[in-house]
Scaffold this motif. Structure first.
Motif, mmCIF file in Angstrom:
data_model
loop_
_atom_site.group_PDB
_atom_site.id
_atom_site.type_symbol
_atom_site.label_atom_id
_atom_site.label_comp_id
_atom_site.label_asym_id
_atom_site.label_seq_id
_atom_site.Cartn_x
_atom_site.Cartn_y
_atom_site.Cartn_z
ATOM 1 N N LYS A 1 0.849 -1.197 0.000
ATOM 2 C CA LYS A 1 0.000 0.000 0.000
ATOM 3 C C LYS A 1 0.881 1.243 0.000
ATOM 4 N N THR A 2 0.508 2.205 -0.829
ATOM 5 C CA THR A 2 1.289 3.418 -0.962
ATOM 6 C C THR A 2 0.538 4.609 -0.383
ATOM 7 N N ASN A 3 1.256 5.679 -0.101
ATOM 8 C CA ASN A 3 0.598 6.899 0.371
ATOM 9 C C ASN A 3 1.231 8.103 -0.322
ATOM 10 N N ILE A 4 0.636 9.244 -0.164
ATOM 11 C CA ILE A 4 1.027 10.444 -0.897
ATOM 12 C C ILE A 4 2.488 10.833 -0.647
ATOM 13 N N THR A 5 3.004 10.565 0.538
ATOM 14 C CA THR A 5 4.398 10.950 0.824
ATOM 15 C C THR A 5 5.403 10.152 -0.007
ATOM 16 N N ASP A 6 4.997 8.983 -0.529
ATOM 17 C CA ASP A 6 5.884 8.193 -1.387
ATOM 18 C C ASP A 6 6.191 8.902 -2.698
ATOM 19 N N PHE A 7 5.402 9.908 -3.058
ATOM 20 C CA PHE A 7 5.521 10.569 -4.349
ATOM 21 C C PHE A 7 6.160 11.949 -4.259
ATOM 22 N N GLU A 8 6.668 12.307 -3.077
ATOM 23 C CA GLU A 8 7.267 13.629 -2.906
ATOM 24 C C GLU A 8 8.408 13.843 -3.890
ATOM 25 N N GLY A 9 8.397 15.005 -4.526
ATOM 26 C CA GLY A 9 9.464 15.377 -5.444
ATOM 27 C C GLY A 9 9.317 14.834 -6.855
ATOM 28 N N LEU A 10 8.274 14.053 -7.129
ATOM 29 C CA LEU A 10 8.084 13.487 -8.461
ATOM 30 C C LEU A 10 7.135 14.354 -9.273
ATOM 31 N N SER A 11 7.482 14.549 -10.552
ATOM 32 C CA SER A 11 6.704 15.448 -11.385
ATOM 33 C C SER A 11 6.850 15.083 -12.855
ATOM 34 N N VAL A 12 5.835 15.398 -13.631
ATOM 35 C CA VAL A 12 5.886 15.341 -15.089
ATOM 36 C C VAL A 12 5.289 16.644 -15.597
ATOM 37 N N ASN A 13 6.045 17.383 -16.368
ATOM 38 C CA ASN A 13 5.624 18.683 -16.910
ATOM 39 C C ASN A 13 5.143 19.649 -15.822
ATOM 40 N N GLY A 14 5.703 19.539 -14.640
ATOM 41 C CA GLY A 14 5.338 20.434 -13.549
ATOM 42 C C GLY A 14 4.130 19.986 -12.742
ATOM 43 N N GLY A 15 3.484 18.893 -13.152
ATOM 44 C CA GLY A 15 2.352 18.367 -12.389
ATOM 45 C C GLY A 15 2.848 17.658 -11.144
ATOM 46 N N ALA A 16 2.050 17.674 -10.093
ATOM 47 C CA ALA A 16 2.426 17.031 -8.832
ATOM 48 C C ALA A 16 1.332 16.064 -8.402
ATOM 49 N N PHE A 17 1.730 15.033 -7.682
ATOM 50 C CA PHE A 17 0.758 14.080 -7.161
ATOM 51 C C PHE A 17 -0.031 14.709 -6.013
ATOM 52 N N LYS A 18 -1.297 14.337 -5.938
ATOM 53 C CA LYS A 18 -2.182 14.790 -4.865
ATOM 54 C C LYS A 18 -3.215 13.701 -4.614
ATOM 55 N N GLU A 19 -3.933 13.817 -3.531
ATOM 56 C CA GLU A 19 -5.047 12.916 -3.283
ATOM 57 C C GLU A 19 -6.265 13.499 -3.973
ATOM 58 N N GLY A 20 -6.964 12.664 -4.735
ATOM 59 C CA GLY A 20 -8.131 13.160 -5.461
ATOM 60 C C GLY A 20 -8.693 12.093 -6.369
ATOM 61 N N ASP A 21 -9.458 12.530 -7.351
ATOM 62 C CA ASP A 21 -10.109 11.627 -8.287
ATOM 63 C C ASP A 21 -9.403 11.636 -9.634
ATOM 64 N N GLY A 22 -9.162 10.442 -10.155
ATOM 65 C CA GLY A 22 -8.654 10.312 -11.505
ATOM 66 C C GLY A 22 -9.808 10.092 -12.460
ATOM 67 N N PHE A 23 -9.498 9.844 -13.719
ATOM 68 C CA PHE A 23 -10.538 9.521 -14.692
ATOM 69 C C PHE A 23 -11.048 8.096 -14.489
ATOM 70 N N ILE A 24 -10.184 7.204 -14.002
ATOM 71 C CA ILE A 24 -10.531 5.795 -13.840
ATOM 72 C C ILE A 24 -10.829 5.460 -12.387
ATOM 73 N N GLN A 25 -9.971 5.887 -11.480
ATOM 74 C CA GLN A 25 -10.065 5.548 -10.054
ATOM 75 C C GLN A 25 -10.461 6.789 -9.263
ATOM 76 N N LYS A 26 -11.454 6.660 -8.423
ATOM 77 C CA LYS A 26 -11.864 7.752 -7.541
ATOM 78 C C LYS A 26 -11.155 7.598 -6.202
ATOM 79 N N ASN A 27 -10.953 8.732 -5.522
ATOM 80 C CA ASN A 27 -10.347 8.739 -4.195
ATOM 81 C C ASN A 27 -9.023 7.982 -4.190
ATOM 82 N N THR A 28 -8.056 8.516 -4.917
ATOM 83 C CA THR A 28 -6.763 7.865 -5.091
ATOM 84 C C THR A 28 -5.655 8.903 -5.058
ATOM 85 N N ILE A 29 -4.472 8.485 -5.411
ATOM 86 C CA ILE A 29 -3.341 9.393 -5.604
ATOM 87 C C ILE A 29 -3.230 9.617 -7.098
#
Length: 115
Positions: free
Chosen positions: A10-38
């Motif tokens: 199981k992963t959590n938001i802190t596992d993604f600190e410092g990771l980015s693509v085109n300036g985007g950052a990970f957050k907790e929220g809804d994706g297009f496929i998975q709701k309530n995720t990272i």
């Protein structure tokens, strides 16, 4: 066969600190496929809204996927297929940034490639 980038546990938001693509950052929220995720909204991709999501199959197995909202609705790509898709018609280095993100998750011991 598609390569899947699978989380070891199981992963959590802190596992993604410092990771980015085109300036985007990970957050907790809804994706297009998975709701309530990272999830990361990836800006400046060709033509379609793009997200990187932690996808759970409901049985405790989680994968990192890419999703895009196409004209017919949302679609997902396993990470092994996502590189070409995100790099399509890309004048920047979005594909390489995604590859670097995946490599860093591997280096952090969080994920493995599986078939």
């Amino acid at each position: 066969m598609t390569k899947i980038l699978r989380f070891k546990e199981k992963t959590n938001i802190t596992d993604f600190e410092g990771l980015s693509v085109n300036g985007g950052a990970f957050k907790e929220g809804d994706g297009f496929i998975q709701k309530n995720t990272i999830v990361m909204d990836v800006p400046d991709t060709f033509r379609f809204s793009t997200k990187i999501e932690v996808y759970s199959n409901g049985e405790g197995i989680c994968d990192l996927i890419m999703s895009q909202f196409l004209t017919r609705g949302p679609e997902l790509w396993e990470m092994g297929d996502a590189f070409y898709r995100i790099g399509f018609n890309d004048e920047g280095n979005t594909e390489q940034q995604l590859r670097n993100l995946c490599d860093e998750l591997i280096n952090r011991g969080l994920v493995d490639w599986v078939n």
